[in-house]
Scaffold this active site. Structure first.
Site, PDB file in Angstrom:
ATOM      1  N   LYS A  22      26.051  45.001  41.007  1.00  0.00           N
ATOM      2  CA  LYS A  22      27.204  44.283  41.572  1.00  0.00           C
ATOM      3  C   LYS A  22      28.511  44.813  40.988  1.00  0.00           C
ATOM      4  CE  LYS A  22      28.545  40.110  39.769  1.00  0.00           C
ATOM      5  NZ  LYS A  22      29.959  40.013  39.451  1.00  0.00           N
ATOM      6  N   ASN A  23      28.542  44.974  39.669  1.00  0.00           N
ATOM      7  CA  ASN A  23      29.810  45.316  39.020  1.00  0.00           C
ATOM      8  C   ASN A  23      30.223  46.768  39.235  1.00  0.00           C
ATOM      9  OD1 ASN A  23      30.026  42.727  38.200  1.00  0.00           O
ATOM     10  ND2 ASN A  23      29.635  43.105  36.021  1.00  0.00           N
ATOM     11  N   CYS A 116      39.115  30.824  35.946  1.00  0.00           N
ATOM     12  CA  CYS A 116      37.834  30.787  36.649  1.00  0.00           C
ATOM     13  C   CYS A 116      36.824  30.049  35.802  1.00  0.00           C
ATOM     14  CB  CYS A 116      37.371  32.183  37.001  1.00  0.00           C
ATOM     15  SG  CYS A 116      36.561  32.998  35.678  1.00  0.00           S
ATOM     16  N   ARG A 121      41.291  34.016  32.901  1.00  0.00           N
ATOM     17  CA  ARG A 121      41.080  35.462  33.034  1.00  0.00           C
ATOM     18  C   ARG A 121      42.369  36.122  33.518  1.00  0.00           C
ATOM     19  NH1 ARG A 121      35.184  36.247  35.724  1.00  0.00           N
ATOM     20  NH2 ARG A 121      35.421  38.412  35.109  1.00  0.00           N
ATOM     21  N   ASP A 305      27.590  39.370  29.771  1.00  0.00           N
ATOM     22  CA  ASP A 305      26.868  38.930  30.968  1.00  0.00           C
ATOM     23  C   ASP A 305      25.390  38.657  30.703  1.00  0.00           C
ATOM     24  OD1 ASP A 305      29.173  39.041  32.409  1.00  0.00           O
ATOM     25  OD2 ASP A 305      28.692  40.867  33.518  1.00  0.00           O
ATOM     26  N   ARG A 397      25.844  34.968  43.786  1.00  0.00           N
ATOM     27  CA  ARG A 397      26.929  35.949  43.597  1.00  0.00           C
ATOM     28  C   ARG A 397      26.408  37.223  42.929  1.00  0.00           C
ATOM     29  NH1 ARG A 397      30.913  34.127  39.889  1.00  0.00           N
ATOM     30  NH2 ARG A 397      31.413  36.307  40.200  1.00  0.00           N
TER      31      ARG A 397
HETATM   32  C1  UD1 Z   1      34.019  42.591  34.226  1.00  0.00           C
HETATM   33  C2  UD1 Z   1      32.744  42.177  34.943  1.00  0.00           C
HETATM   34  C3  UD1 Z   1      32.160  40.922  34.310  1.00  0.00           C
HETATM   35  C4  UD1 Z   1      31.956  41.138  32.812  1.00  0.00           C
HETATM   36  C5  UD1 Z   1      33.240  41.644  32.156  1.00  0.00           C
HETATM   37  C6  UD1 Z   1      33.052  42.010  30.694  1.00  0.00           C
HETATM   38  C7  UD1 Z   1      33.106  42.935  37.208  1.00  0.00           C
HETATM   39  C8  UD1 Z   1      33.307  42.569  38.639  1.00  0.00           C
HETATM   40  N1  UD1 Z   1      33.064  41.918  36.336  1.00  0.00           N
HETATM   41  O1  UD1 Z   1      34.952  41.534  34.376  1.00  0.00           O
HETATM   42  O2  UD1 Z   1      30.910  40.648  34.938  1.00  0.00           O
HETATM   43  O3  UD1 Z   1      31.596  39.917  32.224  1.00  0.00           O
HETATM   44  O4  UD1 Z   1      33.711  42.825  32.848  1.00  0.00           O
HETATM   45  O5  UD1 Z   1      32.038  42.933  30.540  1.00  0.00           O
HETATM   46  O6  UD1 Z   1      32.941  44.087  36.864  1.00  0.00           O
HETATM   47  N2  UD1 Z   1      41.657  40.342  29.816  1.00  0.00           N
HETATM   48  C9  UD1 Z   1      42.976  40.087  29.552  1.00  0.00           C
HETATM   49  N3  UD1 Z   1      43.919  40.647  30.381  1.00  0.00           N
HETATM   50  C10 UD1 Z   1      43.584  41.443  31.438  1.00  0.00           C
HETATM   51  C11 UD1 Z   1      42.221  41.703  31.677  1.00  0.00           C
HETATM   52  C12 UD1 Z   1      41.280  41.133  30.841  1.00  0.00           C
HETATM   53  O7  UD1 Z   1      43.313  39.373  28.619  1.00  0.00           O
HETATM   54  O8  UD1 Z   1      44.493  41.917  32.144  1.00  0.00           O
HETATM   55  C13 UD1 Z   1      40.606  39.720  28.959  1.00  0.00           C
HETATM   56  C14 UD1 Z   1      39.755  38.736  29.756  1.00  0.00           C
HETATM   57  O9  UD1 Z   1      40.353  37.476  29.857  1.00  0.00           O
HETATM   58  C15 UD1 Z   1      38.482  38.708  28.974  1.00  0.00           C
HETATM   59  C16 UD1 Z   1      38.396  40.138  28.438  1.00  0.00           C
HETATM   60  O10 UD1 Z   1      39.708  40.689  28.532  1.00  0.00           O
HETATM   61  O11 UD1 Z   1      38.581  37.826  27.915  1.00  0.00           O
HETATM   62  C17 UD1 Z   1      37.413  41.013  29.190  1.00  0.00           C
HETATM   63  O12 UD1 Z   1      37.797  41.104  30.540  1.00  0.00           O
HETATM   64  P1  UD1 Z   1      37.490  42.371  31.439  1.00  0.00           P
HETATM   65  O13 UD1 Z   1      36.846  43.428  30.634  1.00  0.00           O
HETATM   66  O14 UD1 Z   1      38.738  42.711  32.174  1.00  0.00           O
HETATM   67  O15 UD1 Z   1      36.434  41.782  32.453  1.00  0.00           O
HETATM   68  P2  UD1 Z   1      36.485  41.788  34.030  1.00  0.00           P
HETATM   69  O16 UD1 Z   1      36.888  43.116  34.533  1.00  0.00           O
HETATM   70  O17 UD1 Z   1      37.222  40.589  34.498  1.00  0.00           O
END
Ligand code: UD1
Length: 418
Positions: A22-23, A116, A121, A305, A397
């Site tokens: 999925k990711n 969420c 996030r 995850d 999902r």
């Molecule tokens: C992706 C995955 C999700 C997985 C996560 C971490 C997808 C669709 N989803 O989510 O399943 O759990 O990686 O492996 O690929 N953060 C900030 N600012 C930002 C972006 C992130 O503070 O602009 C923080 C987030 O709140 C969180 C952490 O960084 O605490 C990790 O987030 P991130 O690595 O961005 O995860 P996702 O891409 O949302």
């Protein structure tokens, strides 16, 4: 609304093939926007999140059709860069479209994704990166408006190796005329799959060591075919299903190099695991051993995850386990649900202490998020009596035919849709 009804106590047995990730699928579908010709995506899991992303692409003027050889996306007809509010609000990864839209049209507009089910996030790192590429970003009135084509020559240091920000910035950088360098990018395998897709489509990027990615500018996208890599989280979830039921499973088509942190933990819990090529053979113990201290971290650390599924495993361990959630701020809601099933756990902030009990009992519990929901179903497979997991549509999902797959492995599980 859907429910899973599970009668526990059946050890899982059999073989299954791992599906596409999925990711990796979600950013790759978004990246199809950068290619104004048809692309073929093989091994794409038909999940609700994937269907939502296809809905967004269609709303932007792309064609997307499932065929026998996979999914064909043709973004040649895409005209608009504005994501419709109703569709974009239903899936967080709509934010992934900002990068490709900016890369292709020099403009993008989307609703702000907000919080969420696993905590706040933010997307500040995505937007900071776009600004560093010279894109004007306006965040007024709950919408994100991006204007301007990414300029080449930017070197963007991410304060945290965010998966989504790394992917978004890679896709935006495809639209620049010059090179872009990302420093401290995320190292998750799904990012390499996105890069492989884009390289196949005529763009040019590579990792320079483990802490930089260089995206060469001035390229145009063309037709390509790509098969999505196997889902390490789906594979991991079924490995834990074997572990918690004392079962014996063979997973086909798994990539063990992407699962090493989890395999280490499952061996520590007493599982016997044997790998041969892309086959993974796991035998669960009668009762798992406790995990002294498990910490979630960005890849190649232990994945957040998989935290909830391993939490469920620890509830029936011989001793006391300690889990620390370092990636998301509120990802222990399954803990309160597991208490209803007789688990003995204590959560404070980002830490959980889980004293293993001899047996769980069935109860009615709620899936608050995708992986937490899957974890409750796994606990139900082990519990005595009947467990009902409500709001099980959240599990859809991330898992194709979750209940049917478990049933094929000998679980007594059925689904009711209301
Ligand atoms: C992706 C995955 C999700 C997985 C996560 C971490 C997808 C669709 N989803 O989510 O399943 O759990 O990686 O492996 O690929 N953060 C900030 N600012 C930002 C972006 C992130 O503070 O602009 C923080 C987030 O709140 C969180 C952490 O960084 O605490 C990790 O987030 P991130 O690595 O961005 O995860 P996702 O891409 O949302």
């Amino acid at each position: 609304m859907a429910k899973l009804i599970i009668e526990g106590g059946h050890a899982l047995k059999g073989q299954i093939a791992v599906r596409g990730a999925k990711n990796a699928a979600l950013p790759i579908l978004a990246a199809a926007m950068l290619v104004p010709e048809p692309v073929r995506i093989g091994n794409c899991p038909r999940l609700t999140d994937v269907e939502h992303m296809l809905g967004l692409l269609r709303a932007l003027g792309c064609r997307a059709d499932w065929g026998e050889d996979g999914l064909i996306i043709d973004a040649g007809g895409a005209r608009t860069a504005e994501l419709p509010e109703a569709l974009a609000g239903s899936i967080r990864s709509s934010v992934f479209l900002l990068g490709p839209l900016v890369g292709r049209f020099g403009a993008a507009e989307a609703p702000y994704p907000g919080g969420c089910d696993i905590g706040n996030r933010p997307v500040d790192l995505h937007l900071k990166g776009l600004r560093a590429m010279g894109v004007k970003v306006d965040e007024a009135s709950g919408r994100i408006r991006c204007l301007g084509r990414p300029k080449g020559g930017a070197e963007i240091a991410l304060e945290y190796p965010s998966v989504g920000a790394t992917e978004n910035l890679i896709m935006a950088a495809c639209g620049a005329e010059g090179d872009t360098v990302l420093v401290n990018p995320a190292r998750e395998p799904e990012i390499d799959d996105l890069m492989a897709f884009l390289n196949g489509a005529g763009y040019d990027m590579k990792r320079e060591g483990s802490s930089r990615i260089r995206i060469r500018g001035g390229r145009r996208g063309h037709s390509t075919a790509h098969a999505i890599l196997p889902d390490r989280i789906e594979a991991g979830t079924y490995l834990v299903a074997a572990a918690i039921t004392g079962g014996h499973l063979v997973l086909r088509g798994a990539r063990r190099e992407h699962l090493s942190a989890l395999l280490t933990v499952l061996r520590e819990a007493g599982c016997r695991i044997h790998c041969e090529g892309t086959d993974l053979d796991i035998e669960g113990p009668e009762r798992p051993r406790e995990l002294r201290r498990l910490v979630t971290l960005p890849y190649p650390g232990f994945p957040t995850d998989m935290q909830s599924q391993v939490f469920a495993l620890c509830t029936v361990a011989r001793g006391t386990s300690v889990l620390e959630e370092n990636v998301f701020e509120d990802r222990f809601r399954h803990g309160a649900e597991l208490l209803r099933m007789g688990a003995d756990c204590y959560i404070r902030g980002r830490s959980a202490v889980i004293r293993g009990v001899k047996s769980l009992h069935g109860a009615t519990v709620t899936a608050h998020d995708l992986r937490g929901g899957a974890a409750l179903a796994l606990a139900g497979l082990r519990a005595e009596g009947i467990t009902v997991v409500e709001q099980a549509e959240r599990i859809d999902r991330g898992y194709v035919a979750f209940a049917a797959t478990l049933r094929q492995l000998g679980a007594a599980i059925r689904r009711e849709d209301e």
